[in-house]
Write a protein that holds these residues in place. Structure first.
Motif, PDB file in Angstrom:
ATOM      1  N   ASP A 193       0.778  -1.141   0.049  1.00  0.00           N
ATOM      2  CA  ASP A 193       0.143   0.132   0.019  1.00  0.00           C
ATOM      3  C   ASP A 193       0.798   1.343   0.169  1.00  0.00           C
ATOM      4  OD1 ASP A 193       0.999   0.773   2.525  1.00  0.00           O
ATOM      5  OD2 ASP A 193      -0.760  -0.587   3.411  1.00  0.00           O
ATOM      6  N   LYS A 194       0.360   2.375   0.069  1.00  0.00           N
ATOM      7  CA  LYS A 194       1.044   3.664  -0.061  1.00  0.00           C
ATOM      8  C   LYS A 194       1.843   3.919   0.978  1.00  0.00           C
ATOM      9  CE  LYS A 194      -2.082   5.411  -3.531  1.00  0.00           C
ATOM     10  NZ  LYS A 194      -2.718   6.646  -4.404  1.00  0.00           N
ATOM     11  N   THR A 195       2.066   3.025   2.245  1.00  0.00           N
ATOM     12  CA  THR A 195       2.646   3.591   3.429  1.00  0.00           C
ATOM     13  C   THR A 195       4.124   2.886   3.141  1.00  0.00           C
ATOM     14  OG1 THR A 195       2.159   1.516   4.431  1.00  0.00           O
ATOM     15  CG2 THR A 195       0.840   3.478   5.141  1.00  0.00           C
ATOM     16  N   ALA A 196       4.080   1.944   2.217  1.00  0.00           N
ATOM     17  CA  ALA A 196       5.491   1.449   1.805  1.00  0.00           C
ATOM     18  C   ALA A 196       6.042   2.260   0.924  1.00  0.00           C
ATOM     19  CB  ALA A 196       5.032  -0.028   1.331  1.00  0.00           C
ATOM     20  N   PRO A 197       7.672   2.261   0.954  1.00  0.00           N
ATOM     21  CA  PRO A 197       8.349   2.922   0.168  1.00  0.00           C
ATOM     22  C   PRO A 197       8.753   2.156  -1.281  1.00  0.00           C
ATOM     23  CG  PRO A 197       9.747   1.798   1.718  1.00  0.00           C
ATOM     24  CD  PRO A 197       8.289   1.741   1.975  1.00  0.00           C
ATOM     25  N   CYS A 198       7.530   2.299  -2.103  1.00  0.00           N
ATOM     26  CA  CYS A 198       7.625   1.877  -3.445  1.00  0.00           C
ATOM     27  C   CYS A 198       6.844   2.517  -4.387  1.00  0.00           C
ATOM     28  CB  CYS A 198       6.929   0.219  -3.101  1.00  0.00           C
ATOM     29  SG  CYS A 198       6.820  -0.612  -4.456  1.00  0.00           S
ATOM     30  N   PHE A 199       7.415   2.560  -5.590  1.00  0.00           N
ATOM     31  CA  PHE A 199       6.661   3.068  -6.716  1.00  0.00           C
ATOM     32  C   PHE A 199       6.486   1.965  -7.589  1.00  0.00           C
ATOM     33  CE2 PHE A 199       8.081   6.784  -4.819  1.00  0.00           C
ATOM     34  CZ  PHE A 199       7.034   8.026  -5.016  1.00  0.00           C
ATOM     35  N   LEU A 200       5.321   1.582  -8.147  1.00  0.00           N
ATOM     36  CA  LEU A 200       5.336   0.678  -9.095  1.00  0.00           C
ATOM     37  C   LEU A 200       5.155   1.191 -10.595  1.00  0.00           C
ATOM     38  CD1 LEU A 200       5.275  -2.456  -9.976  1.00  0.00           C
ATOM     39  CD2 LEU A 200       2.723  -2.393  -9.411  1.00  0.00           C
ATOM     40  N   GLN A 201       6.021   0.917 -11.687  1.00  0.00           N
ATOM     41  CA  GLN A 201       5.652   1.662 -12.709  1.00  0.00           C
ATOM     42  C   GLN A 201       5.516   0.740 -14.204  1.00  0.00           C
ATOM     43  OE1 GLN A 201       9.815   3.206 -13.882  1.00  0.00           O
ATOM     44  NE2 GLN A 201      10.803   1.549 -12.463  1.00  0.00           N
ATOM     45  N   CYS A 202       5.231   1.464 -14.891  1.00  0.00           N
ATOM     46  CA  CYS A 202       5.022   0.648 -16.284  1.00  0.00           C
ATOM     47  C   CYS A 202       4.842   1.827 -17.397  1.00  0.00           C
ATOM     48  CB  CYS A 202       3.832  -0.124 -16.194  1.00  0.00           C
ATOM     49  SG  CYS A 202       3.691  -1.230 -17.556  1.00  0.00           S
ATOM     50  N   PHE A 203       5.188   1.462 -18.642  1.00  0.00           N
ATOM     51  CA  PHE A 203       4.968   2.398 -19.905  1.00  0.00           C
ATOM     52  C   PHE A 203       3.595   1.794 -20.295  1.00  0.00           C
ATOM     53  CE2 PHE A 203       9.685   2.580 -20.109  1.00  0.00           C
ATOM     54  CZ  PHE A 203       9.939   3.874 -20.398  1.00  0.00           C
ATOM     55  N   GLU A 204       3.039   1.049 -19.965  1.00  0.00           N
ATOM     56  CA  GLU A 204       1.881   0.550 -20.832  1.00  0.00           C
ATOM     57  C   GLU A 204       0.639   0.943 -20.146  1.00  0.00           C
ATOM     58  OE1 GLU A 204       2.012  -3.547 -22.278  1.00  0.00           O
ATOM     59  OE2 GLU A 204       4.012  -3.093 -23.053  1.00  0.00           O
ATOM     60  N   TRP A 205      -0.286   1.779 -20.831  1.00  0.00           N
ATOM     61  CA  TRP A 205      -1.611   2.597 -20.099  1.00  0.00           C
ATOM     62  C   TRP A 205      -2.473   1.536 -19.827  1.00  0.00           C
ATOM     63  CZ3 TRP A 205      -3.512   5.571 -17.049  1.00  0.00           C
ATOM     64  CH2 TRP A 205      -5.174   5.979 -17.352  1.00  0.00           C
ATOM     65  N   GLU A 206      -2.831   0.466 -20.726  1.00  0.00           N
ATOM     66  CA  GLU A 206      -3.558  -0.610 -20.503  1.00  0.00           C
ATOM     67  C   GLU A 206      -3.272  -1.160 -18.806  1.00  0.00           C
ATOM     68  OE1 GLU A 206      -3.865  -3.476 -23.344  1.00  0.00           O
ATOM     69  OE2 GLU A 206      -5.233  -4.833 -21.913  1.00  0.00           O
ATOM     70  N   GLU A 207      -1.963  -1.465 -18.776  1.00  0.00           N
ATOM     71  CA  GLU A 207      -1.697  -2.345 -17.712  1.00  0.00           C
ATOM     72  C   GLU A 207      -1.646  -1.516 -16.509  1.00  0.00           C
ATOM     73  OE1 GLU A 207      -1.206  -5.088 -17.907  1.00  0.00           O
ATOM     74  OE2 GLU A 207      -0.227  -6.207 -16.111  1.00  0.00           O
ATOM     75  N   VAL A 208      -1.198  -0.162 -16.581  1.00  0.00           N
ATOM     76  CA  VAL A 208      -1.467   0.755 -15.276  1.00  0.00           C
ATOM     77  C   VAL A 208      -2.779   0.758 -14.805  1.00  0.00           C
ATOM     78  CG1 VAL A 208      -1.363   3.066 -14.554  1.00  0.00           C
ATOM     79  CG2 VAL A 208       0.653   2.207 -16.137  1.00  0.00           C
ATOM     80  N   ARG A 209      -3.761   1.063 -15.786  1.00  0.00           N
ATOM     81  CA  ARG A 209      -5.099   0.898 -15.289  1.00  0.00           C
ATOM     82  C   ARG A 209      -5.485  -0.553 -14.977  1.00  0.00           C
ATOM     83  NH1 ARG A 209      -8.697   2.384 -20.659  1.00  0.00           N
ATOM     84  NH2 ARG A 209      -6.848   1.445 -21.420  1.00  0.00           N
ATOM     85  N   ARG A 210      -5.121  -1.544 -15.361  1.00  0.00           N
ATOM     86  CA  ARG A 210      -5.257  -2.954 -14.985  1.00  0.00           C
ATOM     87  C   ARG A 210      -4.605  -3.244 -13.653  1.00  0.00           C
ATOM     88  NH1 ARG A 210      -2.574  -8.003 -16.424  1.00  0.00           N
ATOM     89  NH2 ARG A 210      -3.898  -9.797 -15.877  1.00  0.00           N
ATOM     90  N   LEU A 211      -3.527  -2.517 -13.258  1.00  0.00           N
ATOM     91  CA  LEU A 211      -2.699  -2.822 -11.846  1.00  0.00           C
ATOM     92  C   LEU A 211      -3.894  -2.192 -10.798  1.00  0.00           C
ATOM     93  CD1 LEU A 211       0.700  -2.049 -12.791  1.00  0.00           C
ATOM     94  CD2 LEU A 211      -0.034  -4.172 -11.789  1.00  0.00           C
ATOM     95  N   ARG A 212      -4.346  -0.846 -11.227  1.00  0.00           N
ATOM     96  CA  ARG A 212      -4.994  -0.490 -10.027  1.00  0.00           C
ATOM     97  C   ARG A 212      -6.605  -0.738 -10.055  1.00  0.00           C
ATOM     98  NH1 ARG A 212      -2.742   1.976  -6.532  1.00  0.00           N
ATOM     99  NH2 ARG A 212      -2.248   4.134  -7.249  1.00  0.00           N
ATOM    100  N   GLY A 213      -7.206  -1.326 -11.328  1.00  0.00           N
ATOM    101  CA  GLY A 213      -8.433  -2.008 -11.307  1.00  0.00           C
ATOM    102  C   GLY A 213      -8.564  -3.420 -10.997  1.00  0.00           C
ATOM    103  N   GLU A 214      -8.405  -4.198 -11.966  1.00  0.00           N
ATOM    104  CA  GLU A 214      -8.528  -5.796 -11.932  1.00  0.00           C
ATOM    105  C   GLU A 214      -7.689  -6.217 -10.966  1.00  0.00           C
ATOM    106  OE1 GLU A 214      -7.766  -7.312 -15.857  1.00  0.00           O
ATOM    107  OE2 GLU A 214      -7.452  -9.412 -14.999  1.00  0.00           O
ATOM    108  N   LEU A 215      -6.357  -5.683 -10.827  1.00  0.00           N
ATOM    109  CA  LEU A 215      -5.476  -6.565 -10.175  1.00  0.00           C
ATOM    110  C   LEU A 215      -5.145  -5.854  -8.637  1.00  0.00           C
ATOM    111  CD1 LEU A 215      -2.729  -7.084 -12.660  1.00  0.00           C
ATOM    112  CD2 LEU A 215      -4.291  -8.623 -12.131  1.00  0.00           C
ATOM    113  N   GLY A 216      -6.073  -4.703  -8.465  1.00  0.00           N
ATOM    114  CA  GLY A 216      -6.150  -4.363  -6.983  1.00  0.00           C
ATOM    115  C   GLY A 216      -4.991  -3.684  -6.502  1.00  0.00           C
TER     116      GLY A 216
END
Ligand code: G3P
Ligand code: CA
Length: 336
Positions: A193-216
């Motif tokens: 979660d956002k308390t952890a020192p981590c930024f997850l990154q990706c170039f692909e917009w579909e995957e960024v949306r999927r990470l936040r949506g479908e993959l939670g």
């Protein structure tokens, strides 16, 4: 050290990194890759010692679905795979990590990156390509996170992680799903979660949306934006930096990671730097801006020197952080 036992210490030390930064964040790009072969544990340990706030991991999958820390889909530009496994290239001549088991990948020796067209070092002033044996290996994501958290404990200074899911569309076309493999590993190490020192990154917009949506994914998320054109999945970078694109990104992500030229550029030799409006527009939408990549031996066109680049990014454009191959030099600048 078992991941779960590291969690308490990790969260106890995390506020130092997670607090609203008093200064821009320094992200060690592929580790201290200006000094040691990229994405080796040695490069990560060195970056930690040089004071980087975050250490980057590019992640691809092996044949047996193990996430490993490697920038390319291929093994050939940074290892001796062609010598050790002749005949294992695909018809395009490339040796794909996805075609090798972890046991095979562990046999490879990592060296400084070479330009496969010329056979010469990509960056001639860096770690010698002729240095052999290096004894350096491609780490698994688990090995790397273990190292980072162990160093956080032994030094008492927390460095965060900045994992990138490489080419998810390509992996899925090959029948694999790196995000579904990587997120549980991150969670096991306390990055959930956002308390952890981590930024997850990706170039692909579909995957960024999927990470936040479908993959939670509940942690911090960064949409990368290339210098021009499209990502491998067809993501239109021009649209991402438009008003509509940035607004869409802001609904799912915490920041953007644009190529340097989308933030600062020098139109001609001797001309003053030009700063685009991207940082201001992104900030107005609540997005942090972490451009890539600062390289003292590969400066943007017409940029006179590293000092000018640092000053342009951190004093004129006032970015929130940046990726750098030379974390000590960038740390020194932002701590001035
Ligand atoms: O992820 C930020 C920066 O690393 C993007 O470029 O190609 O080095 O992964 P690349
Ligand atoms: Ca990257």
């Amino acid at each position: 050290m078992r991941p779960r036992s590291q969690l308490a210490l990790f969260l106890a030390l995390a506020p130092a990194v997670l607090a609203q930064p008093a200064r821009p964040l320094v992200v060690a790009h592929r580790g201290a890759s200006g000094y040691l072969p990229e994405h080796t544990l040695a490069a990560k340990a060195h970056a930690h010692a040089l004071g980087a706030d975050f250490l980057e991991q590019d992640i691809v999958l092996t044949k047996d679905d193990v996430p490993v820390v490697l920038h390319d889909l291929y093994l050939d530009a940074v290892t001796d795979v062609a010598r050790r496994f002749p005949g294992r290239a695909r018809p395009d001549g490339r040796y794909y990590a996805l075609d090798f088991t972890l046991a095979e990948i562990r046999q490879l020796e990592v060296r400084e990156r070479v330009n496969l067209k010329t056979g010469e070092a990509q960056y001639p002033a860096r770690y010698p390509t002729a240095a052999a044996p290096t004894g350096l290996r491609i780490p698994t994501l688990e090995e790397e996170l273990t190292l980072v958290q162990a160093l956080n404990r032994s030094t008492g200074r927390v460095a965060g992680i900045y994992p990138e899911i490489k080419a998810p569309r390509w992996h899925r076309d090959q029948g694999r799903d790196p995000s579904r493999v990587i997120l549980p590993v991150l969670a096991r190490f306390g990055y959930a979660d956002k308390t952890a020192p981590c930024f997850l990154q990706c170039f692909e917009w579909e995957e960024v949306r999927r990470l936040r949506g479908e993959l939670g994914w509940k942690g911090r998320l960064v949409q990368l934006i290339g210098a021009s054109g499209q990502a491998a999945d067809g993501t239109d970078y021009g649209w991402l930096v438009s008003e509509a694109g940035l607004k869409a990104v802001a609904t799912v992500a915490d920041g953007i990671g644009p190529a340097l030229g989308r933030v600062v550029n020098w139109p001609a030799a001797g001309s003053p730097v030009q700063v685009t409006d991207l940082v201001g527009r992104a900030r107005a939408l609540g997005l942090a801006v972490h451009p890539y990549t600062i390289r003292r031996d590969d400066l943007p066109r017409h940029c006179p020197d590293l000092l000018a680049l640092h000053a342009a990014l951190f004093e004129k454009a006032r970015v929130d952080g940046a990726f750098t191959d030379f974390p000590d030099l960038t740390v020194a600048f932002v701590r001035r």
